[in-house]
Motif scaffolding. Structure first.
Motif, PDB file in Angstrom:
ATOM      1  N   TYR A   1     -45.099 -31.632  -6.111  1.00 13.13           N
ATOM      2  CA  TYR A   1     -46.446 -31.082  -5.905  1.00 13.13           C
ATOM      3  C   TYR A   1     -46.533 -30.177  -4.676  1.00 13.13           C
TER       4      TYR A   1
ATOM      5  N   TYR B   1     -33.385 -26.329  -2.824  1.00 10.66           N
ATOM      6  CA  TYR B   1     -34.087 -27.010  -3.923  1.00 10.66           C
ATOM      7  C   TYR B   1     -33.207 -28.134  -4.477  1.00 10.66           C
ATOM      8  N   ARG B   2     -33.664 -29.370  -4.305  1.00 11.54           N
ATOM      9  CA  ARG B   2     -32.918 -30.574  -4.725  1.00 11.54           C
ATOM     10  C   ARG B   2     -31.462 -30.526  -4.233  1.00 11.54           C
TER      11      ARG B   2
ATOM     12  N   TYR C   1     -51.594 -27.346  -5.831  1.00 15.28           N
ATOM     13  CA  TYR C   1     -50.895 -27.575  -7.091  1.00 15.28           C
ATOM     14  C   TYR C   1     -51.938 -27.894  -8.169  1.00 15.28           C
TER      15      TYR C   1
ATOM     16  N   ARG D   1     -48.709 -38.850 -11.214  1.00 16.65           N
ATOM     17  CA  ARG D   1     -47.366 -39.379 -11.523  1.00 16.65           C
ATOM     18  C   ARG D   1     -47.464 -40.506 -12.538  1.00 16.65           C
TER      19      ARG D   1
ATOM     20  N   LYS E   1     -47.812 -39.293 -16.082  1.00 16.24           N
ATOM     21  CA  LYS E   1     -46.718 -38.531 -16.701  1.00 16.24           C
ATOM     22  C   LYS E   1     -45.364 -39.222 -16.648  1.00 16.24           C
TER      23      LYS E   1
ATOM     24  N   SER F   1     -34.684 -42.315 -14.101  1.00 12.69           N
ATOM     25  CA  SER F   1     -34.256 -41.796 -12.807  1.00 12.69           C
ATOM     26  C   SER F   1     -35.044 -40.542 -12.449  1.00 12.69           C
ATOM     27  N   GLY F   2     -36.288 -40.487 -12.874  1.00 10.87           N
ATOM     28  CA  GLY F   2     -37.095 -39.281 -12.621  1.00 10.87           C
ATOM     29  C   GLY F   2     -36.532 -38.104 -13.398  1.00 10.87           C
TER      30      GLY F   2
ATOM     31  N   PHE G   1     -32.729 -33.467 -15.080  1.00 13.88           N
ATOM     32  CA  PHE G   1     -32.142 -32.138 -14.863  1.00 13.88           C
ATOM     33  C   PHE G   1     -32.906 -31.421 -13.748  1.00 13.88           C
ATOM     34  N   LYS G   2     -32.254 -30.414 -13.161  1.00 15.22           N
ATOM     35  CA  LYS G   2     -32.969 -29.527 -12.234  1.00 15.22           C
ATOM     36  C   LYS G   2     -33.719 -28.494 -13.054  1.00 15.22           C
ATOM     37  N   ASN G   3     -34.757 -27.931 -12.507  1.00 16.41           N
ATOM     38  CA  ASN G   3     -35.381 -26.787 -13.161  1.00 16.41           C
ATOM     39  C   ASN G   3     -34.465 -25.584 -12.947  1.00 16.41           C
TER      40      ASN G   3
ATOM     41  N   PRO H   1     -43.774 -21.251 -19.081  1.00 21.96           N
ATOM     42  CA  PRO H   1     -44.231 -21.335 -17.680  1.00 21.96           C
ATOM     43  C   PRO H   1     -43.105 -20.892 -16.737  1.00 21.96           C
TER      44      PRO H   1
ATOM     45  N   TRP I   1     -40.208 -27.987 -20.139  1.00 22.02           N
ATOM     46  CA  TRP I   1     -40.769 -27.117 -21.186  1.00 22.02           C
ATOM     47  C   TRP I   1     -39.677 -26.749 -22.187  1.00 22.02           C
TER      48      TRP I   1
ATOM     49  N   ALA J   1     -40.670 -34.396 -20.716  1.00 22.83           N
ATOM     50  CA  ALA J   1     -39.378 -34.254 -21.389  1.00 22.83           C
ATOM     51  C   ALA J   1     -38.197 -34.161 -20.427  1.00 22.83           C
ATOM     52  N   LEU J   2     -38.497 -34.033 -19.147  1.00 30.08           N
ATOM     53  CA  LEU J   2     -37.434 -33.925 -18.139  1.00 30.08           C
ATOM     54  C   LEU J   2     -36.854 -35.296 -17.785  1.00 30.08           C
TER      55      LEU J   2
HETATM   56  N1  EPU Z   1     -43.709 -29.087 -19.173  1.00 31.01           N
HETATM   57  C1  EPU Z   1     -43.702 -29.059 -20.550  1.00 31.01           C
HETATM   58  N2  EPU Z   1     -43.236 -30.159 -21.214  1.00 31.01           N
HETATM   59  C2  EPU Z   1     -42.798 -31.273 -20.561  1.00 31.01           C
HETATM   60  C3  EPU Z   1     -42.803 -31.283 -19.156  1.00 31.01           C
HETATM   61  C4  EPU Z   1     -43.261 -30.166 -18.473  1.00 31.01           C
HETATM   62  O1  EPU Z   1     -44.101 -28.081 -21.186  1.00 31.01           O
HETATM   63  O2  EPU Z   1     -42.415 -32.225 -21.232  1.00 31.01           O
HETATM   64  C5  EPU Z   1     -44.290 -27.924 -18.460  1.00 31.01           C
HETATM   65  C6  EPU Z   1     -45.660 -28.287 -17.903  1.00 31.01           C
HETATM   66  O3  EPU Z   1     -46.668 -28.068 -18.812  1.00 31.01           O
HETATM   67  C7  EPU Z   1     -45.767 -27.367 -16.716  1.00 31.01           C
HETATM   68  C8  EPU Z   1     -44.331 -27.248 -16.235  1.00 31.01           C
HETATM   69  O4  EPU Z   1     -43.501 -27.630 -17.334  1.00 31.01           O
HETATM   70  O5  EPU Z   1     -46.208 -26.091 -17.113  1.00 31.01           O
HETATM   71  C9  EPU Z   1     -44.053 -28.065 -15.012  1.00 31.01           C
HETATM   72  O6  EPU Z   1     -44.253 -29.446 -15.269  1.00 31.01           O
HETATM   73  P1  EPU Z   1     -44.536 -30.517 -14.107  1.00 31.01           P
HETATM   74  O7  EPU Z   1     -45.650 -30.084 -13.237  1.00 31.01           O
HETATM   75  O8  EPU Z   1     -44.627 -31.870 -14.754  1.00 31.01           O
HETATM   76  O9  EPU Z   1     -43.270 -30.440 -13.171  1.00 31.01           O
HETATM   77  P2  EPU Z   1     -41.703 -30.277 -13.471  1.00 31.01           P
HETATM   78  O10 EPU Z   1     -41.297 -28.897 -13.088  1.00 31.01           O
HETATM   79  O11 EPU Z   1     -41.379 -30.725 -14.851  1.00 31.01           O
HETATM   80  C10 EPU Z   1     -40.967 -30.924 -11.051  1.00 31.01           C
HETATM   81  C11 EPU Z   1     -40.048 -31.897 -10.375  1.00 31.01           C
HETATM   82  C12 EPU Z   1     -40.647 -33.297 -10.384  1.00 31.01           C
HETATM   83  C13 EPU Z   1     -41.973 -33.242  -9.632  1.00 31.01           C
HETATM   84  C14 EPU Z   1     -42.881 -32.219 -10.324  1.00 31.01           C
HETATM   85  C15 EPU Z   1     -44.184 -31.996  -9.596  1.00 31.01           C
HETATM   86  C16 EPU Z   1     -37.795 -31.048 -10.652  1.00 31.01           C
HETATM   87  C17 EPU Z   1     -36.471 -31.218 -11.333  1.00 31.01           C
HETATM   88  N3  EPU Z   1     -38.753 -31.901 -11.011  1.00 31.01           N
HETATM   89  O12 EPU Z   1     -41.072 -31.297 -12.417  1.00 31.01           O
HETATM   90  O13 EPU Z   1     -39.768 -34.156  -9.658  1.00 31.01           O
HETATM   91  O14 EPU Z   1     -42.596 -34.515  -9.592  1.00 31.01           O
HETATM   92  O15 EPU Z   1     -42.223 -30.937 -10.394  1.00 31.01           O
HETATM   93  O16 EPU Z   1     -43.948 -31.295  -8.408  1.00 31.01           O
HETATM   94  O17 EPU Z   1     -37.934 -30.167  -9.812  1.00 31.01           O
HETATM   95  C18 EPU Z   1     -37.973 -35.720  -9.830  1.00 31.01           C
HETATM   96  O18 EPU Z   1     -37.278 -34.909  -9.199  1.00 31.01           O
HETATM   97  O19 EPU Z   1     -37.519 -36.832 -10.195  1.00 31.01           O
HETATM   98  C19 EPU Z   1     -39.341 -35.364 -10.189  1.00 31.01           C
HETATM   99  C20 EPU Z   1     -40.089 -36.136 -10.974  1.00 31.01           C
END
Ligand code: EPU
Length: 336
Positions: A126, A159-160, A192, A220, A223, A233-234, A237-239, A258, A273, A295-296
């Protein structure tokens, strides 16, 4: 020294994977750790176990880091400087900071794991990364048994990512982390989208640290699966960060994709996504699968093996590469 034999690690990893440690010891002081390193250096470290996927029994001596303690090093009118020992629970530390009105890590509420591992992957959520508040990291060099101090710069955070995942991987045991947090004029990060929505739904215009933390906890919980209920494990994958030219081509094909701008030439795309578009979201394969709300996150419904989850991750990677031409990078530590 109390070395135990044949201990299940099921309760020591948030994925809840049941593998055995041939020998296991929990250490609660730096001194004890130093004594141990004099006898054995080829060890397997486990802390909160929140960022690992265990795929087999551990032959090496498993050392569980349980060094506790929080101390205030100094403070002035504006800031407080704290040192937290590695074995403290991260979220409990965040809550303690909020109770004391110390600002800076409220957006990192409810992240599983211990304080000692937060710098390794530079935990972030966030709009905040832990690197923004860390002043130094103290660690024992496994080879020499000496304590070494890493400044924020030395940690080479990304980043991570940090030096502890790169050139210094496996060479140090983090024993404490020091932070600089604000006592007033907190730099709140409420921009955010999901936080804004959550605060607006509660009609909060001037949020406090507690308001932000509560909002993050609510998001949190809505989701991400609670590891106490469903092993995970959260983010698995990395974005991925891709060339902006590649992103623009993808955007042509998928107008709703996105993205976050990283630089003029690079764009970050949410792996969640991509995985959802590839049809994996909420897919269950026996005892394991892909979380239905994010889905992550790969999940263990109970009794899955680390290898099964790893094979699923490989299948997801191959599908994403074929469909989008993007190579996903696994974020958790796969122990194989
Ligand atoms: N999205 C989808 N489908 C999904 C999941 C996400 O379309 O199943 C889209 C969402 O709609 C949104 C975008 O992807 O447009 C981002 O989703 P979200 O805000 O949930 O964040 P994230 O990029 O999937 C990252 C971190 C999380 C952290 C959140 C919030 C990484 C790898 N992950 O997830 O970290 O909580 O942002 O800041 O950077 C972790 O590292 O274990 C973790 C949970």
């Amino acid at each position: 020294m109390n070395i135990q034999q044949n201990i299940s690690l099921k309760n020591y990893n948030t994925f809840g994977i049941s593998v055995n440690a041939k020998r296991f010891i929990s250490v609660d002081s730096v001194y004890q750790l130093q004594q141990l390193l004099k006898i054995e250096k080829d060890i397997f470290l486990i802390s909160g176990g929140s960022n690992m996927l265990l795929t087999k029994d551990i032959e090496k001596l498993v050392v569980h880091i349980s060094i506790k303690g929080i101390s205030i090093d100094r403070e002035n009118e504006n800031d407080v400087f704290l040192t937290i020992n590695a074995g403290e629970d991260w979220h409990e530390f965040v809550l303690w900071c909020i109770a004391n009105n110390y600002g800076g890590i409220e957006n990192l509420s409810l992240i599983p794991g211990n304080v000692g591992t937060c710098p390794i992957q530079n935990i972030g959520a966030y709009g905040v990364e832990v690197k923004d508040t860390i002043t130094k990291v103290e660690a024992l060099a496994i080879e020499t048994g000496k304590l070494v101090t890493f400044s924020n710069d030395d940690c080479d955070f990304g980043y991570r990512n940090s030096i502890f995942k790169k050139e210094q991987k496996g060479k140090y045991i983090i024993t404490s982390v020091s932070f600089k947090l604000t006592k007033k004029n907190h730099l709140l990060n409420a921009s955010y989208g999901a936080i804004e929505t959550e605060l607006a739904s509660k009609n909060i215009q001037k949020p406090t640290l507690k308001n932000i933390s509560d909002a993050v906890i609510a998001i949190r919980k809505s989701k991400l699966p609670d590891p106490k209920e469903i092993g995970n494990s959260g983010s698995f994958f990395k974005n991925p960060i891709i060339a902006t030219t590649q992103f623009l081509a993808l955007q042509n094909k998928y107008p709703n994709i996105p993205s976050y701008t990283v630089s003029e030439t690079e764009t970050k795309v949410p792996a969640g996504w991509l995985i959802e578009q590839a049809g994996f979201k909420g897919k269950r394969f026996g005892n394991y699968g892909v979380h239905e709300k994010q889905a992550l996150v790969l999940v263990n419904y109970g009794g899955a093996s680390g290898n099964e989850i790893y094979q699923l991750a490989e299948k997801i990677k191959a599908t994403i590469l074929a469909k989008f031409g993007i190579s996903l990078e696994i974020e958790v530590n796969v122990i194989s």
